[in-house]
Motif scaffolding. Sequence first.
Motif, PDB file in Angstrom:
ATOM      1  N   ALA A   1       0.829  -1.194   0.000  1.00  0.00           N
ATOM      2  CA  ALA A   1       0.000   0.000   0.000  1.00  0.00           C
ATOM      3  C   ALA A   1       0.866   1.248   0.000  1.00  0.00           C
ATOM      4  O   ALA A   1       0.588   2.192  -0.713  1.00  0.00           O
ATOM      5  N   VAL A   2       1.918   1.236   0.815  1.00  0.00           N
ATOM      6  CA  VAL A   2       2.795   2.411   0.904  1.00  0.00           C
ATOM      7  C   VAL A   2       3.488   2.651  -0.423  1.00  0.00           C
ATOM      8  O   VAL A   2       3.580   3.778  -0.897  1.00  0.00           O
ATOM      9  N   HIS A   3       3.940   1.574  -1.058  1.00  0.00           N
ATOM     10  CA  HIS A   3       4.637   1.729  -2.329  1.00  0.00           C
ATOM     11  C   HIS A   3       3.700   2.253  -3.409  1.00  0.00           C
ATOM     12  O   HIS A   3       4.105   3.060  -4.244  1.00  0.00           O
ATOM     13  N   LEU A   4       2.461   1.815  -3.407  1.00  0.00           N
ATOM     14  CA  LEU A   4       1.488   2.295  -4.380  1.00  0.00           C
ATOM     15  C   LEU A   4       1.254   3.789  -4.189  1.00  0.00           C
ATOM     16  O   LEU A   4       1.223   4.551  -5.158  1.00  0.00           O
ATOM     17  N   HIS A   5       1.115   4.209  -2.952  1.00  0.00           N
ATOM     18  CA  HIS A   5       0.920   5.623  -2.634  1.00  0.00           C
ATOM     19  C   HIS A   5       2.110   6.443  -3.138  1.00  0.00           C
ATOM     20  O   HIS A   5       1.927   7.492  -3.763  1.00  0.00           O
ATOM     21  N   ILE A   6       3.302   5.957  -2.909  1.00  0.00           N
ATOM     22  CA  ILE A   6       4.511   6.657  -3.351  1.00  0.00           C
ATOM     23  C   ILE A   6       4.571   6.696  -4.872  1.00  0.00           C
ATOM     24  O   ILE A   6       4.904   7.739  -5.459  1.00  0.00           O
ATOM     25  N   GLU A  42      -1.456   7.888 -18.459  1.00  0.00           N
ATOM     26  CA  GLU A  42      -1.952   6.518 -18.551  1.00  0.00           C
ATOM     27  C   GLU A  42      -1.442   5.674 -17.380  1.00  0.00           C
ATOM     28  O   GLU A  42      -2.170   4.851 -16.827  1.00  0.00           O
ATOM     29  N   LYS A  43      -0.190   5.885 -17.023  1.00  0.00           N
ATOM     30  CA  LYS A  43       0.386   5.181 -15.872  1.00  0.00           C
ATOM     31  C   LYS A  43      -0.365   5.555 -14.595  1.00  0.00           C
ATOM     32  O   LYS A  43      -0.694   4.680 -13.782  1.00  0.00           O
ATOM     33  N   LEU A  44      -0.663   6.845 -14.439  1.00  0.00           N
ATOM     34  CA  LEU A  44      -1.395   7.299 -13.257  1.00  0.00           C
ATOM     35  C   LEU A  44      -2.795   6.692 -13.212  1.00  0.00           C
ATOM     36  O   LEU A  44      -3.257   6.265 -12.153  1.00  0.00           O
ATOM     37  N   LYS A  45      -3.457   6.626 -14.361  1.00  0.00           N
ATOM     38  CA  LYS A  45      -4.779   6.002 -14.413  1.00  0.00           C
ATOM     39  C   LYS A  45      -4.713   4.552 -13.930  1.00  0.00           C
ATOM     40  O   LYS A  45      -5.574   4.103 -13.169  1.00  0.00           O
ATOM     41  N   LEU A  46      -3.701   3.847 -14.389  1.00  0.00           N
ATOM     42  CA  LEU A  46      -3.527   2.449 -13.976  1.00  0.00           C
ATOM     43  C   LEU A  46      -3.301   2.344 -12.468  1.00  0.00           C
ATOM     44  O   LEU A  46      -3.905   1.505 -11.799  1.00  0.00           O
ATOM     45  N   LEU A  47      -2.454   3.211 -11.928  1.00  0.00           N
ATOM     46  CA  LEU A  47      -2.166   3.176 -10.483  1.00  0.00           C
ATOM     47  C   LEU A  47      -3.414   3.507  -9.661  1.00  0.00           C
ATOM     48  O   LEU A  47      -3.680   2.867  -8.636  1.00  0.00           O
ATOM     49  N   LEU A  50      -5.735   0.575  -9.783  1.00  0.00           N
ATOM     50  CA  LEU A  50      -5.226  -0.473  -8.897  1.00  0.00           C
ATOM     51  C   LEU A  50      -5.535  -0.146  -7.438  1.00  0.00           C
ATOM     52  O   LEU A  50      -5.976  -1.012  -6.678  1.00  0.00           O
ATOM     53  N   ALA A  51      -5.319   1.114  -7.054  1.00  0.00           N
ATOM     54  CA  ALA A  51      -5.620   1.526  -5.677  1.00  0.00           C
ATOM     55  C   ALA A  51      -7.100   1.323  -5.366  1.00  0.00           C
ATOM     56  O   ALA A  51      -7.466   0.867  -4.279  1.00  0.00           O
ATOM     57  N   ASN A  52      -7.956   1.623  -6.335  1.00  0.00           N
ATOM     58  CA  ASN A  52      -9.392   1.420  -6.148  1.00  0.00           C
ATOM     59  C   ASN A  52      -9.716  -0.068  -6.041  1.00  0.00           C
ATOM     60  O   ASN A  52     -10.449  -0.489  -5.144  1.00  0.00           O
ATOM     61  N   ASP A  53      -9.157  -0.864  -6.953  1.00  0.00           N
ATOM     62  CA  ASP A  53      -9.432  -2.307  -6.947  1.00  0.00           C
ATOM     63  C   ASP A  53      -8.974  -2.978  -5.652  1.00  0.00           C
ATOM     64  O   ASP A  53      -9.582  -3.944  -5.201  1.00  0.00           O
ATOM     65  N   LEU A  54      -7.899  -2.452  -5.071  1.00  0.00           N
ATOM     66  CA  LEU A  54      -7.383  -3.021  -3.823  1.00  0.00           C
ATOM     67  C   LEU A  54      -8.093  -2.465  -2.590  1.00  0.00           C
ATOM     68  O   LEU A  54      -7.789  -2.853  -1.467  1.00  0.00           O
ATOM     69  N   GLY A  55      -9.046  -1.555  -2.812  1.00  0.00           N
ATOM     70  CA  GLY A  55      -9.844  -1.023  -1.709  1.00  0.00           C
ATOM     71  C   GLY A  55      -9.182   0.098  -0.930  1.00  0.00           C
ATOM     72  O   GLY A  55      -9.571   0.375   0.202  1.00  0.00           O
ATOM     73  N   PHE A  56      -8.199   0.761  -1.531  1.00  0.00           N
ATOM     74  CA  PHE A  56      -7.488   1.834  -0.839  1.00  0.00           C
ATOM     75  C   PHE A  56      -8.156   3.190  -0.976  1.00  0.00           C
ATOM     76  O   PHE A  56      -7.681   4.169  -0.410  1.00  0.00           O
ATOM     77  N   MET A  57      -9.241   3.261  -1.764  1.00  0.00           N
ATOM     78  CA  MET A  57      -9.975   4.517  -1.898  1.00  0.00           C
ATOM     79  C   MET A  57     -11.448   4.205  -2.095  1.00  0.00           C
ATOM     80  O   MET A  57     -11.808   3.109  -2.529  1.00  0.00           O
ATOM     81  N   SER A  58     -12.257   5.197  -1.787  1.00  0.00           N
ATOM     82  CA  SER A  58     -13.701   5.020  -1.936  1.00  0.00           C
ATOM     83  C   SER A  58     -14.087   5.114  -3.411  1.00  0.00           C
ATOM     84  O   SER A  58     -13.352   5.670  -4.228  1.00  0.00           O
ATOM     85  N   GLN A  59     -15.244   4.573  -3.727  1.00  0.00           N
ATOM     86  CA  GLN A  59     -15.755   4.663  -5.096  1.00  0.00           C
ATOM     87  C   GLN A  59     -15.986   6.123  -5.478  1.00  0.00           C
ATOM     88  O   GLN A  59     -15.785   6.507  -6.631  1.00  0.00           O
ATOM     89  N   TYR A  62     -12.668   7.616  -6.376  1.00  0.00           N
ATOM     90  CA  TYR A  62     -12.273   7.051  -7.663  1.00  0.00           C
ATOM     91  C   TYR A  62     -13.041   7.733  -8.798  1.00  0.00           C
ATOM     92  O   TYR A  62     -12.471   8.059  -9.837  1.00  0.00           O
ATOM     93  N   GLY A  63     -14.317   7.965  -8.581  1.00  0.00           N
ATOM     94  CA  GLY A  63     -15.134   8.657  -9.575  1.00  0.00           C
ATOM     95  C   GLY A  63     -14.630  10.056  -9.864  1.00  0.00           C
ATOM     96  O   GLY A  63     -14.613  10.498 -11.018  1.00  0.00           O
ATOM     97  N   VAL A  64     -14.206  10.757  -8.824  1.00  0.00           N
ATOM     98  CA  VAL A  64     -13.653  12.102  -9.004  1.00  0.00           C
ATOM     99  C   VAL A  64     -12.374  12.036  -9.828  1.00  0.00           C
ATOM    100  O   VAL A  64     -12.170  12.835 -10.750  1.00  0.00           O
ATOM    101  N   PHE A  65     -11.510  11.073  -9.531  1.00  0.00           N
ATOM    102  CA  PHE A  65     -10.289  10.887 -10.322  1.00  0.00           C
ATOM    103  C   PHE A  65     -10.632  10.648 -11.790  1.00  0.00           C
ATOM    104  O   PHE A  65     -10.026  11.232 -12.688  1.00  0.00           O
ATOM    105  N   CYS A  66     -11.614   9.776 -12.046  1.00  0.00           N
ATOM    106  CA  CYS A  66     -11.993   9.455 -13.424  1.00  0.00           C
ATOM    107  C   CYS A  66     -12.497  10.696 -14.159  1.00  0.00           C
ATOM    108  O   CYS A  66     -12.148  10.928 -15.328  1.00  0.00           O
ATOM    109  N   GLU A  67     -13.294  11.511 -13.485  1.00  0.00           N
ATOM    110  CA  GLU A  67     -13.776  12.753 -14.089  1.00  0.00           C
ATOM    111  C   GLU A  67     -12.616  13.675 -14.436  1.00  0.00           C
ATOM    112  O   GLU A  67     -12.581  14.280 -15.516  1.00  0.00           O
ATOM    113  N   ARG A  68     -11.669  13.782 -13.527  1.00  0.00           N
ATOM    114  CA  ARG A  68     -10.495  14.653 -13.761  1.00  0.00           C
ATOM    115  C   ARG A  68      -9.635  14.115 -14.906  1.00  0.00           C
ATOM    116  O   ARG A  68      -9.099  14.892 -15.694  1.00  0.00           O
TER     117      ARG A  68
END
Length: 86
Positions: A1-6, A42-47, A50-59, A62-68
């Motif tokens: 989790a820490v590495h993903l955040h970094i 594209e790399k950021l979208k993937l990360l 992944l953070a969403n799929d692993l449950g590290f953020m709320s839906q 995640y929706g706000v990120f997708c809109e941005r």
Amino acid sequence: AVHLHIDILITMLDITKLIIQANKFGNKNRLQNLYCVDVELEKLKLLIRLANDLGFMSQQRYGVFCERFVEIGRILGGWIKASQNK
């Protein structure tokens, strides 16, 4: 989790750096830097996905990120198109 955040933070900083370089260096390297921004985005979208799929953020977050991402993609696409025409 820490590495993903970094990884997410580093990618965001890399995108910011590339945008600054595209602005500062003018037409000479602008297009190359903009394509690099596109790759990093594209790399950021993937990360973020992944953070969403692993449950590290709320839906909701995640929706706000997708809109941005859609908004940033439109802006970046316009900037690339304008730079190609120069």
